[in-house]
Write an enzyme that holds these catalytic residues in place. Structure first.
Site, mmCIF file in Angstrom:
data_model
loop_
_atom_site.group_PDB
_atom_site.id
_atom_site.type_symbol
_atom_site.label_atom_id
_atom_site.label_comp_id
_atom_site.label_asym_id
_atom_site.label_seq_id
_atom_site.Cartn_x
_atom_site.Cartn_y
_atom_site.Cartn_z
ATOM 1 N N SER A 23 38.533 68.220 20.029
ATOM 2 C CA SER A 23 38.536 66.758 19.969
ATOM 3 C C SER A 23 38.912 66.251 18.578
ATOM 4 O O SER A 23 38.930 65.052 18.333
ATOM 5 C CB SER A 23 37.149 66.214 20.348
ATOM 6 O OG SER A 23 36.150 66.834 19.571
ATOM 7 N N THR A 155 42.198 21.147 38.142
ATOM 8 C CA THR A 155 41.485 22.075 39.017
ATOM 9 C C THR A 155 42.551 22.544 39.999
ATOM 10 O O THR A 155 43.458 21.775 40.343
ATOM 11 C CB THR A 155 40.309 21.406 39.758
ATOM 12 O OG1 THR A 155 40.840 20.410 40.622
ATOM 13 C CG2 THR A 155 39.313 20.762 38.801
ATOM 14 N N HIS A 156 42.470 23.791 40.410
ATOM 15 C CA HIS A 156 43.508 24.391 41.279
ATOM 16 C C HIS A 156 44.899 24.308 40.630
ATOM 17 O O HIS A 156 45.903 24.274 41.321
ATOM 18 C CB HIS A 156 43.558 23.728 42.655
ATOM 19 C CG HIS A 156 42.219 23.547 43.284
ATOM 20 N ND1 HIS A 156 41.671 24.454 44.166
ATOM 21 C CD2 HIS A 156 41.285 22.566 43.145
ATOM 22 C CE1 HIS A 156 40.476 24.033 44.551
ATOM 23 N NE2 HIS A 156 40.207 22.893 43.942
ATOM 24 N N SER A 277 64.739 36.560 22.028
ATOM 25 C CA SER A 277 65.294 37.458 23.039
ATOM 26 C C SER A 277 66.527 38.137 22.469
ATOM 27 O O SER A 277 67.253 37.548 21.663
ATOM 28 C CB SER A 277 65.669 36.645 24.276
ATOM 29 O OG SER A 277 66.707 37.280 24.990
ATOM 30 N N LYS A 283 65.895 31.536 23.314
ATOM 31 C CA LYS A 283 64.521 31.865 23.691
ATOM 32 C C LYS A 283 63.554 31.953 22.520
ATOM 33 O O LYS A 283 63.903 32.424 21.450
ATOM 34 C CB LYS A 283 64.481 33.217 24.428
ATOM 35 C CG LYS A 283 65.112 33.218 25.787
ATOM 36 C CD LYS A 283 64.262 32.578 26.881
ATOM 37 C CE LYS A 283 62.933 33.238 27.080
ATOM 38 N NZ LYS A 283 62.935 34.211 28.161
ATOM 39 N N GLU A 290 51.021 36.954 25.333
ATOM 40 C CA GLU A 290 51.218 37.824 26.504
ATOM 41 C C GLU A 290 50.622 39.212 26.272
ATOM 42 O O GLU A 290 50.019 39.816 27.150
ATOM 43 C CB GLU A 290 52.718 37.965 26.801
ATOM 44 C CG GLU A 290 53.360 36.670 27.260
ATOM 45 C CD GLU A 290 54.885 36.770 27.210
ATOM 46 O OE1 GLU A 290 55.441 37.593 27.938
ATOM 47 O OE2 GLU A 290 55.497 36.031 26.418
ATOM 48 N N TYR A 317 23.267 67.111 27.671
ATOM 49 C CA TYR A 317 24.660 67.033 27.217
ATOM 50 C C TYR A 317 25.583 67.816 28.146
ATOM 51 O O TYR A 317 25.252 68.904 28.618
ATOM 52 C CB TYR A 317 24.797 67.591 25.783
ATOM 53 C CG TYR A 317 26.245 67.549 25.312
ATOM 54 C CD1 TYR A 317 26.784 66.384 24.770
ATOM 55 C CD2 TYR A 317 27.090 68.649 25.468
ATOM 56 C CE1 TYR A 317 28.120 66.326 24.383
ATOM 57 C CE2 TYR A 317 28.421 68.597 25.080
ATOM 58 C CZ TYR A 317 28.931 67.430 24.545
ATOM 59 O OH TYR A 317 30.249 67.378 24.168
ATOM 60 N N GLN A 322 32.523 64.322 25.751
ATOM 61 C CA GLN A 322 33.532 64.254 24.699
ATOM 62 C C GLN A 322 34.611 63.213 25.043
ATOM 63 O O GLN A 322 35.278 62.684 24.164
ATOM 64 C CB GLN A 322 34.164 65.636 24.509
ATOM 65 C CG GLN A 322 35.168 65.702 23.393
ATOM 66 C CD GLN A 322 35.509 67.138 23.024
ATOM 67 O OE1 GLN A 322 34.706 67.846 22.419
ATOM 68 N NE2 GLN A 322 36.697 67.577 23.397
ATOM 69 N N LYS A 325 35.068 59.136 23.678
ATOM 70 C CA LYS A 325 35.487 58.617 22.366
ATOM 71 C C LYS A 325 36.771 57.811 22.343
ATOM 72 O O LYS A 325 36.827 56.726 21.748
ATOM 73 C CB LYS A 325 35.604 59.774 21.373
ATOM 74 C CG LYS A 325 34.262 60.263 20.969
ATOM 75 C CD LYS A 325 34.315 61.448 20.060
ATOM 76 C CE LYS A 325 32.970 62.138 20.164
ATOM 77 N NZ LYS A 325 32.632 62.576 21.553
HETATM 78 N N1 ARG Z 1 32.938 67.398 20.253
HETATM 79 C C1 ARG Z 1 31.751 67.245 21.019
HETATM 80 C C2 ARG Z 1 31.723 65.872 21.658
HETATM 81 O O1 ARG Z 1 32.438 65.084 21.214
HETATM 82 C C3 ARG Z 1 30.545 67.392 20.157
HETATM 83 C C4 ARG Z 1 29.335 67.900 20.860
HETATM 84 C C5 ARG Z 1 29.594 69.259 21.305
HETATM 85 N N2 ARG Z 1 28.447 69.923 21.800
HETATM 86 C C6 ARG Z 1 28.544 71.034 22.535
HETATM 87 N N3 ARG Z 1 27.440 71.578 22.857
HETATM 88 N N4 ARG Z 1 29.693 71.500 22.899
HETATM 89 O O2 ARG Z 1 31.012 65.591 22.574
#
Ligand code: ARG
Length: 465
Positions: A23, A155-156, A277, A283, A290, A317, A322, A325
Site C-alpha cells: 500500500s 418550483t418545478h 472551446s 464559447k 460542471e 483487522y 487497507q 485509504k
Molecule cells: N497496510 C496495512 C493497512 O493499511 C496496515 C495494517 C497491516 N496489518 C496487517 N496485519 N497486515 O491496513
C-alpha cells in the site's frame, strides 16, 4: 531481502504478490502521522519503564531525523516493505541500528494504521470546516450587495414567485452551515485514540494508553481493543458528510450553469473560472462548476466503496481494510479543491441585476399576490385562486401580463379589486411584503445576513482561542 515479519516463513512471496499487497504507493501520504504516532508511542514506552530511556532517546532522535528527511522529500519508499509503517521501521533500523526494532514493542500495525488515519482525518476535517466557512463568507458578502436584487424563484423549474437574490444565496449559506455542524460533530469520533489496542486484544506490556493519546492531542481513547482496530465508522462518517456537502455544491453548480446560459443570462462566471472551446470561438463554458458537479460522483463512489468493504468483515483487522485509504485521500483532495475553487468562483462572478429584475416582470409569478389580495379582503382563498386563474387565462389569450390588464377587467372579475392592485402586482412590492419569519422580504433578508455574520464571527473567535 528478509521481511520484517519473515521469521516463520521458509519462502518469500512472489514479487507480484508483494506488489499486489503493498500500500506504500498511497499510504506514504501518512508519513508525518505515522512518525508522530511512533514518537508518542516510544515516549509512552519510556515513561512506563518498558524501554530504557537511552533506547527511547535513540529511537526518538532517529524518528525526528526521518521526519526531517520526509519533510524535504528525501525518504525513499519501496513496495518491498509493503506499507508506510514497515518502510519507516526499516529506515529507522538502517539509521540507528537494531535498537530501532524496539519501537514496535506493545503495538501492532493494526492499531498503528488506525491511529495514523485518525490523526490525518482530524487535521483535514478542521481544514475542510475552515474552507466551508470561507465559502460562506463569500456568500454573505455577495448577499449583502444583492438584498434588493430580484430574481425569479422557481418550483418545478417553472417561475413561481420572485425572491431577493440574497435570499437565494443565503439558502446555500444555511445548507453549508449544516455541513459545518455535521463535520464538527463528527470530530468527537475522529478525535479518538486506538493506539495501544495492539493487534486486537491489547498487550501484556504495562502501557499507558491515556498518556499516548494525550501526547497525540486526542480527546478520548477507544474503550474496546477489538473495536479500536476494526472501526472505520469515523471514515464512513467523513465520506457521508462529504457526500452531503458535495451534493449541496453540485446543486449550486447546476444553478450557476443554468444562470450563465444564454437563456438565463443572470450571472457571468469570471474569465478566470471559465474555459473556451477548441472549435467554437464564441464559447465560454462554466467548466469549473460542471467539474464540481461531476466530482460529486466520485465522492459518493468512495462512500459506497467503503460501506461495501465493511459490510461482511468479521472482527477484528482484515487486510480488506487497507482499501479504506485511497477513497479517503481522494475525498479529502476533491472536497478541499472544490471548496477552494467555489469560493473564488462566487467572489469573482458578475451578477446581471437588470436581466434578473426584467425577467421577474415577464411572467405570471405575481399571480399569488392577486389571490392574497382578494383573500385579505375576505374572499376564501380557494375562490380567490379560481378568480385569478381565470384572469391569468385571459392574459395568456391576449398575450399580455397581469400588470397590463385594464382595471375594468379586474372589476368585472371581482368587485373587491381596486386600483391599488397595480402596486401589489409589482414584483418588488411582492417580494418586500413576504415578511414572515425566514421569508424573502427585505427586512427578513437583512436580519438573516446579520445572523449569518454573527455565526461567521463566532467561528473567527473560536479559531483564535
Ligand atoms: N497496510 C496495512 C493497512 O493499511 C496496515 C495494517 C497491516 N496489518 C496487517 N496485519 N497486515 O491496513
Amino acid at each position: 531481502m528478509k521481511k520484517l515479519w519473515g521469521g516463520r516463513f521458509t519462502k518469500r512471496p512472489e514479487q507480484w504478490v508483494d506488489e499486489f499487497g503493498a500500500s506504500i504507493a498511497f499510504d506514504q501520504q501518512l508519513v508525518q502521522e505515522d512518525i508522530q504516532g511512533s514518537l508518542a508511542h516510544v515516549k509512552m514506552l519510556a515513561k512506563c519503564g518498558i524501554l530504557p530511556n537511552e533506547d527511547a532517546e535513540a529511537i526518538q532522535n532517529g524518528l525526528l531525523s526521518l521526519l526531517e528527511k520526509a519533510e524535504k522529500d528525501e525518504l525513499a519508499f519501496s513496495a518491498q516493505y509493503e506499507d508506510i509503517h514497515l518502510n519507516i521501521e526499516k529506515h529507522l533500523i538502517d539509521e540507528i541500528g537494531p535498537v530501532g526494532g524496539k519501537l514496535h514493542t506493545g503495538r501492532s500495525r493494526n492499531d498503528q494504521v488506525a491511529t495514523d488515519m485518525h490523526l490525518y482525518l482530524k487535521k483535514h476535517v478542521l481544514n475542510i470546516v475552515s474552507l466551508i466557512e470561507s465559502l460562506q463568507k463569500e456568500l454573505v458578502e455577495k448577499a449583502e450587495k444583492h438584498v434588493e436584487t430580484l430574481i425569479p424563484g422557481y418550483t418545478h423549474l417553472q417561475r413561481a414567485q420572485p425572491v431577493s437574490f440574497a435570499h437565494h444565496l443565503l439558502a446555500y449559506f444555511w445548507m453549508l452551515q449544516r455541513d459545518v455542524e455535521r463535520f464538527k460533530e463528527s470530530l468527537k469520533r475522529i478525535d479518538m485514540s486506538p493506539l495501544g489496542a495492539g493487534a486486537l486484544a491489547g498487550t501484556t506490556f504495562p502501557i499507558d494508553r491515556e498518556y499516548s493519546a494525550q501526547l497525540l492531542g486526542f480527546s478520548s481513547i477507544y474503550e474496546n481493543s477489538m473495536d479500536a482496530v476494526s472501526d472505520r465508522d469515523f471514515i464512513l462518517e467523513f465520506l457521508s458528510n462529504s457526500s452531503m456537502l458535495m451534493m449541496h455544491l453540485s446543486r449550486f453548480c447546476e444553478e450557476l450553469i443554468l444562470w450563465s446560459s444564454q437563456e438565463f443570462q443572470f450571472v457571468e462566471i469570471d474569465d478566470t473560472y471559465a474555459t473556451g472551446s477548441s472549435i467554437m470561438p464564441q464559447k465560454k463554458n462554466p467548466d469549473m462548476a460542471e467539474l464540481i458537479r461531476g466530482k460529486t460522483g466520485r465522492v459518493y463512489g468512495n462512500l459506497f466503496g467503503l460501506l461495501t468493504i465493511m459490510k461482511g468483515l468479521p472482527l477484528a483487522y482484515n487486510k480488506d481494510l487497507q482499501e479504506d485509504k485511497e477513497g479517503m485521500f481522494d475525498t479529502v483532495t476533491t472536497v478541499e479543491g472544490c471548496l477552494t475553487i467555489f469560493a473564488g468562483m462566487i467572489s469573482t462572478m458578475a451578477v446581471n441585476e437588470e436581466k434578473m429584475e426584467q425577467t421577474t416582470k415577464q411572467d405570471f409569478s405575481n399571480a399569488t399576490e392577486l389571490a392574497d389580495y382578494l383573500a385579505a379582503k375576505g374572499m376564501p382563498f380557494r375562490e380567490a385562486h379560481e378568480v385569478v386563474g381565470k384572469l391569468v387565462l385571459i392574459c395568456i389569450q391576449k398575450g399580455i401580463y397581469l400588470m397590463d390588464l385594464p382595471l375594468e377587467e379586474y372589476e368585472q372579475a371581482s368587485s373587491l379589486f381596486e386600483s391599488d392592485i397595480y402596486d401589489v402586482l409589482n414584483p418588488r412590492t411582492a417580494v418586500n411584503r413576504r415578511n414572515s419569519q425566514g421569508g424573502t422580504g427585505f427586512s427578513q433578508v437583512k436580519a438573516a445576513i446579520q445572523k449569518a455574520k454573527a455565526l461567521l464571527s463566532d467561528y473567527a473567535v473560536n479559531q483564535q482561542s
